[in-house]
Design a protein around this motif. Structure first.
Motif, PDB file in Angstrom:
ATOM      1  N   UNK A   1       0.823  -1.204   0.000  1.00  0.00           N
ATOM      2  CA  UNK A   1       0.000   0.000   0.000  1.00  0.00           C
ATOM      3  C   UNK A   1       0.859   1.256   0.000  1.00  0.00           C
ATOM      4  N   UNK A   2       1.937   1.223   0.730  1.00  0.00           N
ATOM      5  CA  UNK A   2       2.837   2.382   0.777  1.00  0.00           C
ATOM      6  C   UNK A   2       3.429   2.655  -0.602  1.00  0.00           C
ATOM      7  N   UNK A   3       3.658   1.595  -1.359  1.00  0.00           N
ATOM      8  CA  UNK A   3       4.246   1.755  -2.693  1.00  0.00           C
ATOM      9  C   UNK A   3       3.312   2.480  -3.651  1.00  0.00           C
ATOM     10  N   UNK A   4       2.011   2.509  -3.331  1.00  0.00           N
ATOM     11  CA  UNK A   4       1.053   3.207  -4.183  1.00  0.00           C
ATOM     12  C   UNK A   4       1.167   4.724  -4.060  1.00  0.00           C
ATOM     13  N   UNK A   5       1.773   5.197  -2.940  1.00  0.00           N
ATOM     14  CA  UNK A   5       1.993   6.629  -2.721  1.00  0.00           C
ATOM     15  C   UNK A   5       0.685   7.417  -2.869  1.00  0.00           C
ATOM     16  N   UNK A   6      -0.342   6.933  -2.188  1.00  0.00           N
ATOM     17  CA  UNK A   6      -1.668   7.544  -2.278  1.00  0.00           C
ATOM     18  C   UNK A   6      -2.092   8.014  -0.889  1.00  0.00           C
ATOM     19  N   UNK A   7      -2.210   9.322  -0.705  1.00  0.00           N
ATOM     20  CA  UNK A   7      -2.552   9.897   0.592  1.00  0.00           C
ATOM     21  C   UNK A   7      -3.978   9.650   1.032  1.00  0.00           C
ATOM     22  N   UNK A   8      -4.810   9.087   0.149  1.00  0.00           N
ATOM     23  CA  UNK A   8      -6.192   8.793   0.535  1.00  0.00           C
ATOM     24  C   UNK A   8      -6.296   7.527   1.378  1.00  0.00           C
ATOM     25  N   UNK A   9      -5.256   6.707   1.372  1.00  0.00           N
ATOM     26  CA  UNK A   9      -5.294   5.418   2.066  1.00  0.00           C
ATOM     27  C   UNK A   9      -4.748   5.567   3.478  1.00  0.00           C
ATOM     28  N   UNK A  10      -5.555   5.145   4.462  1.00  0.00           N
ATOM     29  CA  UNK A  10      -5.132   5.107   5.854  1.00  0.00           C
ATOM     30  C   UNK A  10      -5.175   3.658   6.324  1.00  0.00           C
ATOM     31  N   UNK A  11      -4.177   3.256   7.092  1.00  0.00           N
ATOM     32  CA  UNK A  11      -4.100   1.882   7.570  1.00  0.00           C
ATOM     33  C   UNK A  11      -3.800   1.891   9.061  1.00  0.00           C
ATOM     34  N   UNK A  12      -4.584   1.112   9.821  1.00  0.00           N
ATOM     35  CA  UNK A  12      -4.366   0.981  11.250  1.00  0.00           C
ATOM     36  C   UNK A  12      -4.387  -0.478  11.653  1.00  0.00           C
TER      37      UNK A  12
ATOM     38  N   UNK B   1     -17.896  12.362  18.966  1.00  0.00           N
ATOM     39  CA  UNK B   1     -16.794  13.219  18.549  1.00  0.00           C
ATOM     40  C   UNK B   1     -15.440  12.773  19.059  1.00  0.00           C
ATOM     41  N   UNK B   2     -15.331  11.520  19.528  1.00  0.00           N
ATOM     42  CA  UNK B   2     -14.075  11.016  20.081  1.00  0.00           C
ATOM     43  C   UNK B   2     -13.144  10.505  18.983  1.00  0.00           C
ATOM     44  N   UNK B   3     -13.696   9.727  18.031  1.00  0.00           N
ATOM     45  CA  UNK B   3     -12.864   9.155  16.973  1.00  0.00           C
ATOM     46  C   UNK B   3     -13.665   8.984  15.690  1.00  0.00           C
ATOM     47  N   UNK B   4     -13.103   9.441  14.597  1.00  0.00           N
ATOM     48  CA  UNK B   4     -13.732   9.331  13.285  1.00  0.00           C
ATOM     49  C   UNK B   4     -13.324   8.009  12.654  1.00  0.00           C
ATOM     50  N   UNK B   5     -14.280   7.111  12.377  1.00  0.00           N
ATOM     51  CA  UNK B   5     -13.908   5.812  11.793  1.00  0.00           C
ATOM     52  C   UNK B   5     -13.316   5.903  10.406  1.00  0.00           C
ATOM     53  N   UNK B   6     -13.475   7.059   9.756  1.00  0.00           N
ATOM     54  CA  UNK B   6     -12.910   7.242   8.417  1.00  0.00           C
ATOM     55  C   UNK B   6     -11.582   7.994   8.457  1.00  0.00           C
ATOM     56  N   UNK B   7     -11.104   8.240   9.682  1.00  0.00           N
ATOM     57  CA  UNK B   7      -9.785   8.854   9.841  1.00  0.00           C
ATOM     58  C   UNK B   7      -8.908   7.967  10.718  1.00  0.00           C
ATOM     59  N   UNK B   8      -9.318   6.705  10.874  1.00  0.00           N
ATOM     60  CA  UNK B   8      -8.577   5.751  11.701  1.00  0.00           C
ATOM     61  C   UNK B   8      -7.335   5.283  10.961  1.00  0.00           C
ATOM     62  N   UNK B   9      -6.233   5.234  11.680  1.00  0.00           N
ATOM     63  CA  UNK B   9      -5.006   4.718  11.094  1.00  0.00           C
ATOM     64  C   UNK B   9      -4.044   5.810  10.654  1.00  0.00           C
ATOM     65  N   UNK B  10      -3.010   5.377   9.997  1.00  0.00           N
ATOM     66  CA  UNK B  10      -1.927   6.266   9.538  1.00  0.00           C
ATOM     67  C   UNK B  10      -1.921   6.304   8.028  1.00  0.00           C
ATOM     68  N   UNK B  11      -1.751   7.491   7.482  1.00  0.00           N
ATOM     69  CA  UNK B  11      -1.675   7.608   6.030  1.00  0.00           C
ATOM     70  C   UNK B  11      -0.404   6.916   5.531  1.00  0.00           C
TER      71      UNK B  11
END
Length: 281
Positions: free
Chosen positions: A219-230, A266-276
């Motif tokens: 996934x990192x090799x795709x160099x796509x900032x839209x992808x978050x992984x946790x 407002x504690x955690x956004x499930x669509x912002x979970x993980x690291x880009x």
């Protein structure tokens, strides 16, 4: 001047009390007309429902032909917890399933249309209408039981979820091939299946660090900032029998309910979970 100052102070008091406790805000809105004007638009701007309550709301407006709820013009977001194939209604109400047309807000909800966001315990099939029908869902989180043949088919997404901008999924990091096929179908198909702004993947792995796994590197090799992984320690389960209150059913419900509560609080956004996996610059 003093009168305006007193009104401003009074409004701040009402808003602080009302926004700190929604139930208290609803009671305060009945104190006077001015309090109602201050509080109602904010109290109902974010509507939190489960799938059964949403189905009852749709039925009341369409089948029963009642007037739209008084709060409809103020709603900016409808957040739904979908537990259709996991649990019966928690409030003891009727077990109404969401009809395909309910997710088409433009067919029954008065303008302006709110953002429709779904956090689902269940598989993708429970939030998809019959073929030929689209939905107004803009944000979708799927916790369990995703059918791989359906989820990697770009035509399913473009046909049923054209408004989707944010997607969250739970998957096993070992399913590298399925994950990459999904990413390719959603982000790199021409034309795009959907206009995704964020794809958040909760990946289960026994590895100490997700960053050492093959899927992270791919996934990192795709160099796509839209992808978050946790990374998560929770196992991905197939769906248990309906209304299963023990074992896998309880695990799936409890963890998805926790994700939903954190989101609406407002504690955690499930669509912002993980690291880009990639950041520009």
């Amino acid at each position: 001047m003093a009168s305006h100052l007193n009104t401003d102070i009074l409004r701040e008091i009402f808003e602080f009390a009302g926004f700190s406790d929604t139930a208290a805000g609803a009671r305060l809105s009945r104190v006077c007309k001015q309090a109602r004007c201050w509080l109602i638009p904010r109290i109902y701007s974010f509507l939190v429902l489960d799938n059964y309550a949403f189905a009852r709301l749709h039925k009341a407006h369409t089948v029963d032909a009642s007037s739209p709820p008084f709060f409809a013009p103020y709603v900016r977001t409808i957040a739904i917890m979908n537990m259709d194939c996991i649990r019966a209604p928690l409030d003891g109400g009727p077990c109404l399933r969401i009809p395909p047309e309910a997710y088409q807000l433009d067919k029954w909800w008065p303008a302006p249309l709110p953002s429709l966001q779904v956090v689902s315990c269940c598989c993708m099939g429970t939030v998809l209408p019959e073929r030929g029908l689209t939905t107004s869902i803009s944000r979708l989180y799927l916790d369990s039981g995703c059918d791989s043949a359906m989820i990697i088919d770009p035509d399913v997404w473009s046909e049923h979820l054209p408004a989707l901008t944010h997607l969250g999924l739970r998957e096993s990091a070992a399913n590298r091939k399925i994950i990459l096929r999904l990413v390719n179908a959603l982000l790199y198909r021409a034309p795009p299946a959907v206009q995704l702004e964020a794809l958040s993947l909760r990946l289960h792995t026994p590895a100490p660090k997700l960053s050492t796994t093959g899927i992270w590197k791919a996934l990192q090799a795709l160099r796509d900032g839209r992808i978050l992984v946790g990374q998560t320690s929770d196992t991905v389960y197939d769906l248990p029998p309906w209304n299963s209150t023990e074992g896998k059913g309880k695990v799936i419900f409890d963890r998805t309910h926790d994700i939903f509560l954190k989101y609406v609080s407002g504690v955690e956004d499930p669509w912002a979970f993980g690291e880009r996996v990639h950041r520009d610059g």
